[in-house]
Design an enzyme around this catalytic site. Structure first.
Site, mmCIF file in Angstrom:
data_model
loop_
_atom_site.group_PDB
_atom_site.id
_atom_site.type_symbol
_atom_site.label_atom_id
_atom_site.label_comp_id
_atom_site.label_asym_id
_atom_site.label_seq_id
_atom_site.Cartn_x
_atom_site.Cartn_y
_atom_site.Cartn_z
ATOM 1 N N VAL A 110 61.777 -41.080 -68.835
ATOM 2 C CA VAL A 110 61.048 -39.928 -68.294
ATOM 3 C C VAL A 110 61.576 -38.646 -68.915
ATOM 4 C CG1 VAL A 110 60.284 -38.727 -66.223
ATOM 5 C CG2 VAL A 110 60.965 -41.120 -66.074
ATOM 6 N N ILE A 161 65.344 -34.617 -71.450
ATOM 7 C CA ILE A 161 65.682 -33.821 -70.261
ATOM 8 C C ILE A 161 66.439 -34.717 -69.269
ATOM 9 C CG2 ILE A 161 64.781 -32.354 -68.415
ATOM 10 C CD1 ILE A 161 62.175 -32.126 -70.036
ATOM 11 N N ASP A 200 50.202 -41.972 -68.400
ATOM 12 C CA ASP A 200 51.582 -41.701 -68.804
ATOM 13 C C ASP A 200 52.298 -40.872 -67.726
ATOM 14 O OD1 ASP A 200 53.636 -41.356 -71.213
ATOM 15 O OD2 ASP A 200 53.311 -39.374 -70.335
ATOM 16 N N LYS A 216 55.586 -41.885 -65.246
ATOM 17 C CA LYS A 216 56.789 -41.068 -65.132
ATOM 18 C C LYS A 216 57.001 -40.613 -63.691
ATOM 19 C CE LYS A 216 56.470 -39.400 -69.905
ATOM 20 N NZ LYS A 216 55.833 -38.358 -70.735
ATOM 21 N N GLY A 260 59.645 -37.112 -78.512
ATOM 22 C CA GLY A 260 60.177 -36.943 -79.858
ATOM 23 C C GLY A 260 61.394 -37.833 -80.038
#
Ligand SMILES: NC(=O)c1ccc[n+]([C@@H]2O[C@H](COP(=O)([O-])OP(=O)(O)OC[C@H]3O[C@@H](n4cnc5c(N)ncnc54)[C@H](OP(=O)(O)O)[C@@H]3O)[C@@H](O)[C@H]2O)c1
Length: 424
Positions: free
Chosen positions: A129, A133, A198, A202, A299
């Site tokens: 998730v 972060i 998506d 999450k 990314g």
């Protein structure tokens, strides 16, 4: 401490994980006291040249799953199967696992975590998730003293990029999809992002951890962004809002509310300022109050940051001889708040005949469905003889809002309800 790592997958994320393990091995060892040794890497296509020593590459999952020297399996293959089975096999043979797989964790996370508990190994999934972060560790460690009250998030970078482009460049949904694909944010089939799947995966992971309950993705309300039209961005701006794909979960009066849908968010709200492919998650805890986490939600490199961080955590708990299985108990069948009972403000845009009596008719429907109007603006319509009417409402039950929406669409004087958005 030495930690032997098997890597399943060498794609966008896996390649960055391998690179960090190989290139920074000494530095990480010096800094953390843990020597992370990459033993073997599973790929599908053995022909493709890879940037790592060929003796590390394998096409057989058994080379990792059945190798007793491998202590940790890192799964960055994606997809539900065979990824889930590989994780289960690794856990059953006493290996710790680290995964970036939101689909597997959303659908099977609690099972894998419970199995891991019985095998005295750990399952880490920080990367599943919000890319890099630090969300899972925030709930598991830093906020553990709190009762979590709510989670409000922008956690799908692709749709956030698209909505941003639709708002700033006035382009249509289809044009925004094409741009997001060209920029490498959207898949050839954009459905997972634009239809909200998506974000649902999450949110289901975050809500499960936050509330200690199995919040299955199927029990999360889901609405994607396909119906949002360029005109709505203009009106949103006029009214003082941005349009975002909101993921929200809370536990009012013991029942869990969990929903993903496009929403109008006030310009001053921190989630309204999340631009491009960035993500942000606002967590409200009873002790800590509001906490905001913001960063790159996808990314290869940000995600590798989370994966390698998890690996170092595993290594530390091995060294301490204690595994980090705290607070991973899940209420198997939590009570969920049905969407019909969720109360939100709303925005309606409709095209009506430019005649007397229209406002009265619409107002009557709203009143009968228990929806109180907060504001109304009349706009010239592109269609001759019609007017564009924009209403915002005070908080009302979703059931009432949906009934009003249907009944207004059926009024003789109304040609179409062009847009409906929930408002934060
Ligand atoms: N990309 C991101 O920004 C990002 C962010 C957060 C989380 N994630 C998650 O991280 C995971 C990996 O994503 P990714 O973008 O790195 O995927 P990817 O670029 O498609 O890479 C997948 C890798 O796994 C290998 N693989 C896939 N299925 C396999 C199978 N059945 N047997 C053997 N090898 C297999 C592929 O082998 P080949 O190289 O031979 O094709 C490839 O190396 C996914 O769960 C994704 O949701 C990704």
């Amino acid at each position: 401490v030495e930690l032997n790592v098997g890597l399943l997958g060498l794609g966008t994320v896996g390649a960055e994980v391998a690179e960090r393990l190989l290139a920074k091995r000494e530095r990480m060892a010096a800094r953390t006291g843990v020597d992370l040794i990459l033993r073997r890497v599973l790929v599908r296509d053995l022909e493709r040249p890879r940037g790592i020593p060929t003796e590390l590459i394998s096409g057989q999952a058994e080379d990792i799953l059945d190798d007793p020297s491998v202590q940790v399996v890192v799964e960055v293959m994606g997809g539900e199967e065979p990824a889930r089975s590989y994780l289960e096999r690794a856990i059953r043979s006493g290996k710790h696992v680290v995964t970036a797989n939101k689909v597997v964790m959303a659908k099977h996370g609690p099972d894998l975590l419970e199995l891991a508990g019985s095998k005295d190994v750990d399952v880490y999934f920080e990367a599943a998730v919000g890319g890099g972060i630090p969300l899972i560790s925030t709930f598991k460690v830093d906020l553990i003293a709190n009762e979590i009250e709510s989670i409000a998030a922008v956690i799908n970078g692709t749709t956030n990029y698209m909505l941003g482009r639709m708002a700033s460049a006035g382009i249509s949904f289809d044009e925004a999809v094409a741009e997001a694909q060209a920029a490498g944010y959207a898949e050839a089939d954009p459905s997972a992002d634009v239809d909200g799947f998506d974000a649902v995966y999450k949110l289901s992971i975050l809500a499960s951890i936050a509330f200690g309950a199995r919040v299955h993705p199927d029990s999360v309300f889901r609405e994607g962004i396909r119906a949002v039209e360029p005109l709505d961005f203009r009106y949103a701006r006029e009214l003082g809002y941005e349009i975002k794909l909101l993921a929200y979960s809370a536990r009012p009066k013991g029942r869990i509310e969990a929903r993903v849908h496009p929403a109008m968010i006030p310009l001053h709200h921190p989630l309204a300022t999340v631009e491009g492919a960035f993500n942000a998650v606002q967590i409200t805890g009873d002790l800590v109050g509001d906490v905001l986490l913001w960063g790159q939600g996808a990314g290869g490199r940000p995600t590798a940051s989370a994966v390698v961080g998890d690996l170092l955590d595993v290594a530390h708990s091995i060294r301490k001889g204690s595994f980090n299985r705290v607070a991973m108990r899940f209420d198997a069948d939590p009570a969920m708040l049905p969407m019909a009972e969720v109360r939100t403000k709303a925005y309606f845009r409709l095209r009506a005949l430019d005649q007397p009596g229209v406002l009265a008719a619409v107002g009557t429907v709203f009143a009968e469905e228990g929806v109180s109007i907060a504001s109304m603006i009349q706009k010239d319509s592109i269609e001759e003889g019609t007017a564009e009417l924009v209403f915002t409402t005070h908080p009302a039950s979703d059931a009432g809002l949906q009934k009003a929406r249907g009944r207004i669409a059926d009024l003789d004087q109304v040609k179409r309800v062009c847009a409906f958005l929930r408002v934060v």
